[in-house]
Structures are given as structure tokens and as C-alpha cells.
Design an enzyme around this catalytic site. Structure first.
Site, PDB file in Angstrom:
ATOM      1  N   ASN A   1     -19.264  -6.072 -43.913  1.00  0.00           N
ATOM      2  CA  ASN A   1     -20.222  -5.915 -43.132  1.00  0.00           C
ATOM      3  C   ASN A   1     -21.720  -6.018 -43.271  1.00  0.00           C
ATOM      4  O   ASN A   1     -22.111  -5.794 -44.745  1.00  0.00           O
ATOM      5  CB  ASN A   1     -20.067  -4.414 -42.459  1.00  0.00           C
ATOM      6  CG  ASN A   1     -20.460  -3.466 -43.784  1.00  0.00           C
ATOM      7  OD1 ASN A   1     -21.667  -3.196 -43.869  1.00  0.00           O
ATOM      8  ND2 ASN A   1     -19.616  -3.138 -44.419  1.00  0.00           N
TER       9      ASN A   1
ATOM     10  N   LYS B   1     -20.927   9.806 -47.774  1.00  0.00           N
ATOM     11  CA  LYS B   1     -22.493   9.382 -47.947  1.00  0.00           C
ATOM     12  C   LYS B   1     -22.905   9.386 -46.208  1.00  0.00           C
ATOM     13  O   LYS B   1     -21.826   9.090 -45.607  1.00  0.00           O
ATOM     14  CB  LYS B   1     -22.285   7.979 -48.428  1.00  0.00           C
ATOM     15  CG  LYS B   1     -23.691   7.320 -48.525  1.00  0.00           C
ATOM     16  CD  LYS B   1     -23.650   5.937 -49.145  1.00  0.00           C
ATOM     17  CE  LYS B   1     -23.392   4.699 -48.478  1.00  0.00           C
ATOM     18  NZ  LYS B   1     -23.139   3.427 -49.191  1.00  0.00           N
TER      19      LYS B   1
ATOM     20  N   LYS C   1     -26.524   8.336 -43.911  1.00  0.00           N
ATOM     21  CA  LYS C   1     -27.533   7.499 -43.687  1.00  0.00           C
ATOM     22  C   LYS C   1     -29.035   8.344 -43.498  1.00  0.00           C
ATOM     23  O   LYS C   1     -28.777   9.552 -43.000  1.00  0.00           O
ATOM     24  CB  LYS C   1     -27.659   6.791 -42.494  1.00  0.00           C
ATOM     25  CG  LYS C   1     -26.506   5.454 -42.551  1.00  0.00           C
ATOM     26  CD  LYS C   1     -26.533   4.811 -43.519  1.00  0.00           C
ATOM     27  CE  LYS C   1     -25.440   3.668 -43.694  1.00  0.00           C
ATOM     28  NZ  LYS C   1     -25.592   2.873 -44.629  1.00  0.00           N
TER      29      LYS C   1
ATOM     30  N   ASP D   1     -28.292   7.191 -48.063  1.00  0.00           N
ATOM     31  CA  ASP D   1     -28.606   5.745 -48.249  1.00  0.00           C
ATOM     32  C   ASP D   1     -29.669   5.472 -47.102  1.00  0.00           C
ATOM     33  O   ASP D   1     -29.718   5.761 -46.133  1.00  0.00           O
ATOM     34  CB  ASP D   1     -27.367   4.888 -47.665  1.00  0.00           C
ATOM     35  CG  ASP D   1     -27.365   3.376 -47.528  1.00  0.00           C
ATOM     36  OD1 ASP D   1     -28.635   2.970 -48.240  1.00  0.00           O
ATOM     37  OD2 ASP D   1     -26.505   2.847 -47.519  1.00  0.00           O
TER      38      ASP D   1
ATOM     39  N   GLU E   1     -29.984   5.880 -52.368  1.00  0.00           N
ATOM     40  CA  GLU E   1     -29.679   4.587 -52.404  1.00  0.00           C
ATOM     41  C   GLU E   1     -30.639   3.691 -51.716  1.00  0.00           C
ATOM     42  O   GLU E   1     -31.095   4.031 -50.512  1.00  0.00           O
ATOM     43  CB  GLU E   1     -28.191   4.593 -51.663  1.00  0.00           C
ATOM     44  CG  GLU E   1     -27.622   3.038 -51.494  1.00  0.00           C
ATOM     45  CD  GLU E   1     -26.235   2.954 -50.799  1.00  0.00           C
ATOM     46  OE1 GLU E   1     -25.436   3.916 -51.133  1.00  0.00           O
ATOM     47  OE2 GLU E   1     -25.871   1.817 -50.252  1.00  0.00           O
TER      48      GLU E   1
ATOM     49  N   GLU F   1     -26.673  -4.006 -53.270  1.00  0.00           N
ATOM     50  CA  GLU F   1     -25.718  -4.514 -52.068  1.00  0.00           C
ATOM     51  C   GLU F   1     -26.383  -5.836 -51.342  1.00  0.00           C
ATOM     52  O   GLU F   1     -25.466  -6.568 -50.921  1.00  0.00           O
ATOM     53  CB  GLU F   1     -25.414  -3.286 -51.029  1.00  0.00           C
ATOM     54  CG  GLU F   1     -26.422  -2.919 -50.010  1.00  0.00           C
ATOM     55  CD  GLU F   1     -26.119  -2.094 -49.040  1.00  0.00           C
ATOM     56  OE1 GLU F   1     -25.944  -1.025 -49.361  1.00  0.00           O
ATOM     57  OE2 GLU F   1     -26.097  -2.628 -47.789  1.00  0.00           O
TER      58      GLU F   1
ATOM     59  N   ASP G   1     -21.982  -6.814 -54.137  1.00  0.00           N
ATOM     60  CA  ASP G   1     -20.559  -6.930 -53.577  1.00  0.00           C
ATOM     61  C   ASP G   1     -20.191  -8.152 -53.327  1.00  0.00           C
ATOM     62  O   ASP G   1     -20.983  -9.220 -52.941  1.00  0.00           O
ATOM     63  CB  ASP G   1     -20.883  -6.533 -51.972  1.00  0.00           C
ATOM     64  CG  ASP G   1     -19.756  -6.729 -51.084  1.00  0.00           C
ATOM     65  OD1 ASP G   1     -18.859  -7.277 -51.455  1.00  0.00           O
ATOM     66  OD2 ASP G   1     -19.817  -6.129 -49.770  1.00  0.00           O
TER      67      ASP G   1
ATOM     68  N   HIS H   1     -20.698  -2.154 -52.821  1.00  0.00           N
ATOM     69  CA  HIS H   1     -20.668  -1.943 -51.354  1.00  0.00           C
ATOM     70  C   HIS H   1     -19.511  -2.703 -50.871  1.00  0.00           C
ATOM     71  O   HIS H   1     -18.893  -3.628 -51.193  1.00  0.00           O
ATOM     72  CB  HIS H   1     -22.039  -2.723 -50.937  1.00  0.00           C
ATOM     73  CG  HIS H   1     -22.042  -2.899 -49.622  1.00  0.00           C
ATOM     74  ND1 HIS H   1     -21.757  -4.302 -48.987  1.00  0.00           N
ATOM     75  CD2 HIS H   1     -22.474  -2.135 -48.678  1.00  0.00           C
ATOM     76  CE1 HIS H   1     -22.066  -4.275 -47.534  1.00  0.00           C
ATOM     77  NE2 HIS H   1     -22.578  -3.016 -47.462  1.00  0.00           N
TER      78      HIS H   1
ATOM     79  N   GLU I   1     -16.392   1.670 -52.579  1.00  0.00           N
ATOM     80  CA  GLU I   1     -16.845   2.257 -51.249  1.00  0.00           C
ATOM     81  C   GLU I   1     -15.727   2.195 -50.273  1.00  0.00           C
ATOM     82  O   GLU I   1     -14.722   1.456 -50.384  1.00  0.00           O
ATOM     83  CB  GLU I   1     -18.221   1.291 -50.642  1.00  0.00           C
ATOM     84  CG  GLU I   1     -18.777   1.966 -49.420  1.00  0.00           C
ATOM     85  CD  GLU I   1     -19.884   1.344 -48.912  1.00  0.00           C
ATOM     86  OE1 GLU I   1     -20.469   0.314 -49.469  1.00  0.00           O
ATOM     87  OE2 GLU I   1     -20.667   2.122 -48.176  1.00  0.00           O
TER      88      GLU I   1
END
Ligand SMILES: O=C([O-])CC(=O)C(=O)O
Ligand SMILES: [Mg+2]
Length: 388
Positions: A53, A181, A183, A212, A238, A264, A291, A321, A340
């Protein structure tokens, strides 16, 4: 032994969630299936791959450049010297023929997607789980029996208040995760602090919560947040600034003493090396999130691990990630620090084997040949609709 066909499809992974930078209302992923003429256990070996993603499906690049290159290659350019299996390193060279260095753009996503399918096929031909194959080839056979995984969520979403956020996090704890985690950076500092304090009512303490920013902050904002976050002693802070702003990251590390994480959105060994050279990241406490499914695949990730070792970094500082089983295999086989996970988000690509729940923040891997996609029924159904 040969590749007889490569299928590609674009699938939606859209949802109403947002981080501080983008919403996912139009997000897609590319899925590829490398169909071989090899039969194992009475079935044709097909290797599957998809991109993580956050980057859209690189279907055009796959169709126009990378798939034709692989289909047109001579067998000596894709097989190992004994001609007993495909060789991911040789295939990587075939894919990158005619590609200049630098400017990695989204071709690294296309190559990462195909590379995943190649390793799935290679380990199916060997009739081994990928993590075992990796451990045998690169780590003297030692496998981590279980891998640390954390639940990534806590997105901004229309109508989502503090109660909904808390319930989401409670649900992750109930599923067996110990670290979650969320945002930040998509609202005001005060509002984000309320959100963080709400989640801290649910988890044990700050060491169980990562935040993040998705690259949103300039240096001033990064430092203002750092000062307010400091007392919580969070699991990590992050991707605070632009992923390529190594000077910002280096300056921030002078203002924040707890763990930070980033990487990431760095898509090559060279970009990762610049982070290590110039980003002020600290090998005793910070984490690296490269990633492989976005960044030229595991062949490139092996180069990143070698580069890290040369710079005094342990692979245990890597927690990739993406929440996919490819990185889970790499974590178990090569001894990373974890992986993750996105419980219930980015389905069917997130999540692990159906029969192996997360326990106390760790997950085990299935003992099946390949990456193990077939042990997740929703994902298997999607992959089989593309090719079997
Ligand atoms: O929201 C995203 O783009 C995903 C992300 O940063 C993460 O999983 O760390
Ligand atoms: Mg992130």
C-alpha cells in the site's frame, strides 16, 4: 524449466482512511502471477507477488517493460547454473537491463512486485517455506520461530472520534498485539495530543504506542512535536519529515532522545545508504522500515542488509513497512527486528496465515512451500482468480 506466462491485474485497496499526507480513496495494488512449467506435489508452480500500500499499482510499467523483458530472456539468464531452479539475482539483472541508475521513481515498485513472485516460485520449486530457504542460503540455517509484529492503524477517518480510536486499539490488543501505531500530523498538535492520551488509556504505556507523521512536518513543527512527545517515551516517532530530507532527520535526532523510525519511502540501496550516511539515525535505538515490495525486491534488500552491516547496523533494527507475508518471511529467515501488520486494513494483502493468531505481540509462520499466501484464504482466492 521455464516461465510460460506472467499475468498482471490491478486491484482496488481503497478505503476512507487518511494519514497526514494522503487519503486512500483511490489506492490500488498490482498483483502478478509468474506461471512456470514446473510441477510440484501434482500442481503447477505459480509464484505470486503484489506491491505494498501507499504506491499505486505500477501496471503500465509491468506491462510495457518489465514483464516483456522477463518473458523474452534466455533460459541461461533466468536459471541457476545447475538449471535446477530460477535465480532471483539473475532475474533482477534481466529486469534492470536498459535502466539507468538513480531516479528510482515507481519502477522500483514494479520490480519489487515481480521479485516477490520470483521468490515465491523459487521456494515452491525447492518445496520449502521462503523463510527456511533464506535462512539456509544467508544465515547458516537459523530461523526465528516467531516474529514481533505491531498493529498499524489509528488513521484519521470521517466521523472517527476518540472513542472509536480507543476501541480500534482495544481490538488490536484483543487480537494479540502488544504494540499499536497511530497517525499524527493530520490535525493540530493539541488535538493529536488528545488522541495520543486517549490511546494511552488503553495500552500499557508509551512504549506500546508508535506514532507516524507520514513525512508531513517541517523542522520547526517536527521539533515542537518532539518536545511534547518526549515525556510519553513512545515506541517510535516515525517518518517525521520528508523521507529524502536527511538534514531534517539528522537535526531532529539532536532534539529527540527516544526511538525514531523511517525509510518506508526510500526505494533503493543508495537512498537507504544516504539515510545511514547523512540522516543521523542511531543504531542503538532507531528503526529502519525499508519495504522490499516497494524498493526493487528482496535482491535489493539483501544489498541493503549488507550495507547496514558495513555501517555497524544490526538487521534487528529493521522492521519493514507493508504488513505483508514477504517481509514476515524475511524477518524470520534473516533475523530482522519484526514486521508491520494492518489488522483489517488493506485487505486481503495485510495479515498472516489464517490458522496462526498473533500471541503476545508475536506471530509464527506456516510450514508450507513458498511465501505462504495460500494459508490466508481471502488472499488465496484473489491470487487464484488471476492464475493457478
Ligand atoms: O499510511 C500509510 O501510508 C502507511 C504507513 O505509513 C505505515 O504503514 O507506516
Ligand atoms: Mg509509515
Amino acid at each position: 524449466m521455464k516461465i510460460i506466462d506472467i499475468k498482471v491485474a490491478t486491484v482496488p485497496i481503497k478505503s476512507k482512511i487518511s494519514n497526514a499526507y494522503i487519503d486512500f480513496s483511490k489506492m490500488t495494488a498490482a498483483v502478478v502471477a509468474i506461471v512456470t512449467d514446473v510441477i510440484r506435489d501434482g500442481k503447477r508452480v505459480v509464484g505470486y507477488g503484489f506491491n505494498s500500500n501507499g504506491r499505486y499499482a505500477p501496471t503500465g510499467l509491468l506491462q510495457e517493460r518489465f514483464i516483456p523483458r522477463l518473458l523474452e530472456a534466455e533460459s541461461t539468464d533466468v536459471l541457476n547454473d545447475a538449471e535446477t531452479n530460477f535465480d532471483p539475482h539473475k532475474i533482477w539483472n534481466v529486469l534492470m537491463t536498459g535502466e539507468k541508475p538513480g531516479g528510482h521513481g515507481e519502477r522500483s515498485v514494479a520490480v519489487g512486485t515481480l521479485d516477490m513472485a520470483v521468490w515465491d516460485a523459487v521456494s515452491k520449486v525447492e518445496e520449502q517455506p521462503l523463510y527456511q530457504l533464506l535462512a539456509d542460503r544467508y544465515r547458516g540455517g537459523e530461523v526465528d520461530e516467531k516474529v514481533f509484529v505491531y498493529a498499524a492503524g489509528g488513521y484519521y477517518q470521517p466521523g472517527k472520534g476518540l472513542e472509536e480510536l480507543k476501541n480500534e486499539m482495544k481490538n488490536y490488543l484483543n487480537l494479540g498485539y502488544s504494540v499499536v501505531k497511530m497517525k499524527i500530523g493530520g490535525t493540530s498538535l493539541e488535538d493529536d495530543l488528545h488522541r495520543i492520551e486517549s490511546v494511552l488509556e488503553v495500552v500499557k504505556d508509551g512504549s506500546c504506542l508508535a506514532v507516524d507523521v507520514n513525512g508531513r512536518f517541517d523542522l520547526d513543527t517536527a521539533i515542537k512535536y518532539a518536545e511534547r512527545l518526549e515525556p510519553y517515551q513512545l515506541f517510535w516517532y516515525e517518518e517525521v519529515g520528508d523521507p529524502l530530507d536527511y538534514a531534517l532527520q539528522a537535526e531532529l535526532s539532536k532534539h529527540y532522545k527516544h526511538s525514531m523510525a523511517t525509510g518506508e519511502n526510500l526505494f533503493s540501496m543508495q537512498d537507504a545508504r544516504n539515510l545511514i550516511r547523512y540522516g543521523g539515525m542511531r543504531p542503538d535505538r532507531d528503526y529502519l522500515q525499508f519495504d522490499c515490495a516497494l524498493s526493487y525486491g528482496l535482491v535489493e534488500y539483501l544489498r541493503i542488509i549488507d550495507m547496514l552491516k558495513e555501517h555497524g547496523w544490526s538487521p534487528r533494527r529493521c522492521i519493514p513497512h507493508g504488513g505483508h507475508q514477504m517481509s514476515l518471511n524475511i524477518a524470520a529467515g534473516l533475523g530482522l527486528g519484526g514486521n508491520e501488520s494492518y489488522p483489517g486494513v488493506f485487505e486481503p494483502f495485510g495479515g498472516f496465515a489464517d490458522h496462526l493468531p498473533v500471541e503476545n505481540g508475536y506471530v509464527r509462520l506456516p510450514e508450507v512451500p513458498g511465501i505462504g499466501f495460500e494459508t490466508k484464504s481471502e488472499l488465496r482466492n484473489l491470487l487464484h482468480s488471476i492464475a493457478v
